[in-house]
Design a protein around this motif. Sequence first.
Motif: not given
Lengths: 367, 367, 367, 367
Positions: C171-189
């Motif tokens: 994600r960090k690599y793609l954000e650097d490349l100019g992509f923006r995150v629309s949604e993600d899946i995480k847990d409380s950890d």
Amino acid sequence: MSNAFTGPIPTPSVPAPDIVRCAYMEIVVTDLAKSRAFYVDLLGLHVTEEDENTIYLRSFEEFIHHNLVLRKGPIAAVAAFAYRVKSPAEVDAAEAYYKELGCRTERRKEGFTKGVGDSVRVEDPLGFPYEFFYEVEHVERLTQRYDLYSAGELVRLDHFNQVTPDVPRGRKYLEDLGFRVSEDIKDSDGVTYAAWMHRKQTVHDTALTGGNGPRMHHVAFATHEKHNIIQICDKMGALRISDRIERGPGRHGVSNAFYLYILDPDGHRIEIYTQDYYTGDPDNPTVTWDVHDNQRRDWWGNPVVPSWYTEASLVLDLDGNPQPVIERVDKSEMAVTIGADGFSYTRKTDDGGDTTAVEGFKLGAQV
Amino acid sequence: MSNAFTGPIPTPSVPAPDIVRCAYMEIVVTDLAKSRAFYVDLLGLHVTEEDENTIYLRSFEEFIHHNLVLRKGPIAAVAAFAYRVKSPAEVDAAEAYYKELGCRTERRKEGFTKGVGDSVRVEDPLGFPYEFFYEVEHVERLTQRYDLYSAGELVRLDHFNQVTPDVPRGRKYLEDLGFRVSEDIKDSDGVTYAAWMHRKQTVHDTALTGGNGPRMHHVAFATHEKHNIIQICDKMGALRISDRIERGPGRHGVSNAFYLYILDPDGHRIEIYTQDYYTGDPDNPTVTWDVHDNQRRDWWGNPVVPSWYTEASLVLDLDGNPQPVIERVDKSEMAVTIGADGFSYTRKTDDGGDTTAVEGFKLGAQV
Amino acid sequence: MSNAFTGPIPTPSVPAPDIVRCAYMEIVVTDLAKSRAFYVDLLGLHVTEEDENTIYLRSFEEFIHHNLVLRKGPIAAVAAFAYRVKSPAEVDAAEAYYKELGCRTERRKEGFTKGVGDSVRVEDPLGFPYEFFYEVEHVERLTQRYDLYSAGELVRLDHFNQVTPDVPRGRKYLEDLGFRVSEDIKDSDGVTYAAWMHRKQTVHDTALTGGNGPRMHHVAFATHEKHNIIQICDKMGALRISDRIERGPGRHGVSNAFYLYILDPDGHRIEIYTQDYYTGDPDNPTVTWDVHDNQRRDWWGNPVVPSWYTEASLVLDLDGNPQPVIERVDKSEMAVTIGADGFSYTRKTDDGGDTTAVEGFKLGAQV
Amino acid sequence: MSNAFTGPIPTPSVPAPDIVRCAYMEIVVTDLAKSRAFYVDLLGLHVTEEDENTIYLRSFEEFIHHNLVLRKGPIAAVAAFAYRVKSPAEVDAAEAYYKELGCRTERRKEGFTKGVGDSVRVEDPLGFPYEFFYEVEHVERLTQRYDLYSAGELVRLDHFNQVTPDVPRGRKYLEDLGFRVSEDIKDSDGVTYAAWMHRKQTVHDTALTGGNGPRMHHVAFATHEKHNIIQICDKMGALRISDRIERGPGRHGVSNAFYLYILDPDGHRIEIYTQDYYTGDPDNPTVTWDVHDNQRRDWWGNPVVPSWYTEASLVLDLDGNPQPVIERVDKSEMAVTIGADGFSYTRKTDDGGDTTAVEGFKLGAQV
């Protein structure tokens, strides 16, 4: 002969044949290749059989041999409106029924078309060539052949529509024959402009449209959903034949169906139709529309083009000659609803009056 | 002032503001209760806030405060065409840009409407009240609130459409402002009748329609699917207001979208629109339509009603007074395509000629 | 090399290339005839060109040469994830960017595939073969060729989906490349299981799915409406290949799109997808889903089949050899949500607690 | 009593009543408010009348008083499967028919529910409470009340589905009663697992599902189009009750309908159903499915959840007490098709053999 088409029609003493449904139409086309392009390439009807003079077509969910026969001939016309009856014996019943009516009949044990057996054809009291048959060749029902399913797929033959000068006369005859009226259009003077009549549990197997007749107004095929009809329009646009879209798409007031009218290369009118309603209960409520209600023919108030009122296909007698067309004497729906002498309303006035809602009528805004 | 609306428009030396998309329209309505019935009860737009003079509405998938502001006032008109820009700094850029153009501007740090922050409004060179803003209150995006999803749900604001006398003049101005042309309508004499221009990746954020202006032709909301639009027609039929369906539904030639035009209680025109196409590539092909192509406005060749060409809403200056309407000098699309002096074709002749396909033109068949 | 795929990825000092959108994927298939039957006969993609080793396919509304290249080869794999950039100069920018990242790059002025010009391919820091190009042959855009429109028509390439062991790293690599995150899946950890990232104004151009990688999870094509996707299922039923329907149809929680996953003859996974939402505003809200929310992957709570979590396609290096697959170290979404050690809920408890709603979870009811 | 439900059922000497269609079901619910939320707020059925103990509901296109009666009671169960007959005299016929069968009957001139007149209820030979009536109050048919039309509108009651241990026994009884079989599921040993039987011209008015019975498997309502069903799923997701979506949506093999099964607050199973086919011809072809065909229950091969096979609602005797449930002796469809001892195939082997296509069966891939 034309005399027979105007006098009162007696109710026969013998029982009417037990009709199941409208089953197929046989039409004469003047250029078989052009008609094949229209019905097979454009509309995607399925060819059961064909030879150099005739093409037998069926819809996606049909299991009998055909719903439409295209026969090459010199004059574009309709050769038969064919109904399926409940048993072989009902063909006899039909023959006896029309003989008592004094109609010309012709019985053919081998059928009039391929795929159909013992049949009787008649010149009915309204001048239409009706056929009754039970025996028929079963063919592959394509219901789950989604590998063949086109974006504008026609899944069932839905109904016929016939133009006749005297609608009440025709209605009485068809009610005697066992049809029930689901909807009609009238005015406050008691004039009937059209009636929808069914045997199967839909709004109609056939309808009577007031006008010069006997003529065939249209034959209708059903799609599953509304987008299938839109695709047919889109495809006609892509083929640059949008001028063959005569009217619609729209939502009917009468029948509530989503509809489209298109014209085949000979001018035979085809309706594409979906989502009317169940009419199978014996006391299914009849819906009567006021002829001046501007939502009766199109629920969205979009104008009916004049050609839709005036144009229709000739029908043939049992010798294959066109039946003479008798003029309607009653008021015409077009005349009373559009133009200088007509009026239509979108809604009644608030006090319940029946005046024209001038602002509510869209056709006047047309060039 | 009207002078400013006809002369050549210079390209400013400062950069144009970076516009994201058309974001909301503010319209003045004369009877707020009637307008609420139309936009909320009929169309199902969602109320973000309201008071006795103003209603703030948004579409189903919107996350900014509103897409439409209804403000009560004495004269039905449009108070603002509001665009969102990419950052707060772009509001400054917009202000500088229009100042250099010599336009009247008004900056309000607290915004012109609730929910919106720092904004600039301008009287643009075409006479339209444009707004540019970045700061906006985020509200609940209803995207998955299917418990609130109506059968005719409007999910996005799609575009504006503006009437202006000189389309090439307006197009040059909007191209300078960063819009790109996706489609246009021209004739062989070089007259431009309309142009569609976008910032976001759809066919347009706004379009220019040639005619007496400045006036607002329509504002358009998108649905998910075609059946949602049909439902809006069906509902207007049920409410007996089918006379407020002005044109359609149909398939546009230009944009390829499935469309419907309806009229609000003040005559403001609303388009319901779905399924145009992606235009985000820098070399997205521009589509030019011949004004005589009868499928350009409706892919199925259905007639455009004259009112659609002639009627439009007034727009306000920054004092809230209606801008004077300047007459179009160029040929009118209506005149060249319908009626005695116009012509349209469904398809070119087989030899590639450009003659009218008389049979191919449906409007002539209308009463 | 695999080392390069796990360490931290620096942000280059040179600007990232300005990416327009995901444009095409090149996949290696082992039996070209079988793949042609799948992509052309079943799915109806349009052949731009083909020879004995390669087929170039495009979707209905595409105007560039292709969206999918099928190339015959010994091992089923993905040869390129190709993005279009905003101008020719951005290809240079891409090359410089990846060179600074220390990635292997290959520049070909004549392109790697027919129809595409000057391009650079790279082995990116996640191990994927990325391509960047601007020059491309324009071909007929079929948008209004409704004569070619099938009932299950694929109208656009929508997105890629990539499996990678360390989602935050990718994600960090793609954000650097100019992509923006629309949604993600995480847990409380704080574990991230997946992220959706876009350049064009939809939910994604590519997504990262946590798992053993680098592998290609799927490539997705869009339809106009939901019924088009249902038709693809129906057709696969008719062809008796319903076992190639892996998952769906359903409604995604993430992205809100209506979806279907099917498998091509080599097991490459294809998604059919429609009706996500507009993400073009700079402050488009990011949606974060709890990994235990049983509606995140299917809004209707229908189970995700295990193969969907575990199976994916190999990707090739620039020599055409499969990249080694590195195991995910973080917890797996499958393990934490289904089976003995996992849990999922349909809704939180009334007191806001986070306990499993046992009755609310459907998968446990499966055999 | 249970004896009566297992022995051979004689064919009465008196004519069977002429049944028109399945007309309504009366169900007992334990929490009327919760049930109202489900049927009215979620599903949008229309309330004809209600009081503190009973709610009378109808579908959009219904003109009789109700299709569903919710009655508050201590035990969730079905109180009546009600059929409409063709005339008042047919109620007498029904009473005589069941008396000759030795069944308990109860005749009420004033009807058992509001809105319905002279009726007879019986404990039929399978243990089900059947009702027959003709007299009924007509209410507003909402067919064109598109102002009330929800995105997931239920337009018709379509059919009942009954669980009975011995399907051939039940089928013989229903065929005597005038039902015709449209489709069934069998195996090569001659075991019948289920049968679909109709009076109106659709695939069924009721179906028999082999299992422990008498129990009610489900009652089904029809929508106009497939997207209406998807909306119901989406809405249940939005309400966070996706755990009440038991199975689907999908396409049935049997009947070809697009379907969804959901569970009401008491666990009564409701099917939402659309687009089966016309069955009105006397020789409508019966379709027999192999129990091992994995596309018979879902045309896309998606797994049937075990609860769908095992769970069903109790039915009441005429005193309001639950009928005892008798176990099925024949093989169970679930056992022979899934799990260790079952098998299913997606397609036959190429040489025509009948072996399991292991790869073709998706359920094995489930956790």
